[in-house]
Design a protein around this motif. Structure first.
Motif: not given
Length: 57
Positions: A22-30, A54-55
């Motif tokens: 969905e091309q969400s603005a929330i990402k999982i990082e680190a 991150t959002a």
């Protein structure tokens, strides 16, 4: 404790799949396992996992 680890891994996978589709603005990082960024193997039966969300708001 096993239920908690399985639930956490399931949640991470679900969030990453949904965010990719969905091309969400929330990402999982680190993503970190046992204080290592890219471990080759894990000797622990209950490894320590950590991550950052991150959002773009």
């Amino acid at each position: 404790m096993k239920f908690s680890l399985k639930y956490t891994l399931f949640t991470l996978i679900l969030i990453s799949v949904v965010s990719c589709q969905e091309q969400s603005a929330i990402k999982i990082e680190a993503l970190i396992v046992e204080y290592l960024n890219n471990p080759v193997g894990i000797d622990k039966t209950n490894p320590l996992l950590s991550w950052k969300f991150t959002a773009n708001i």
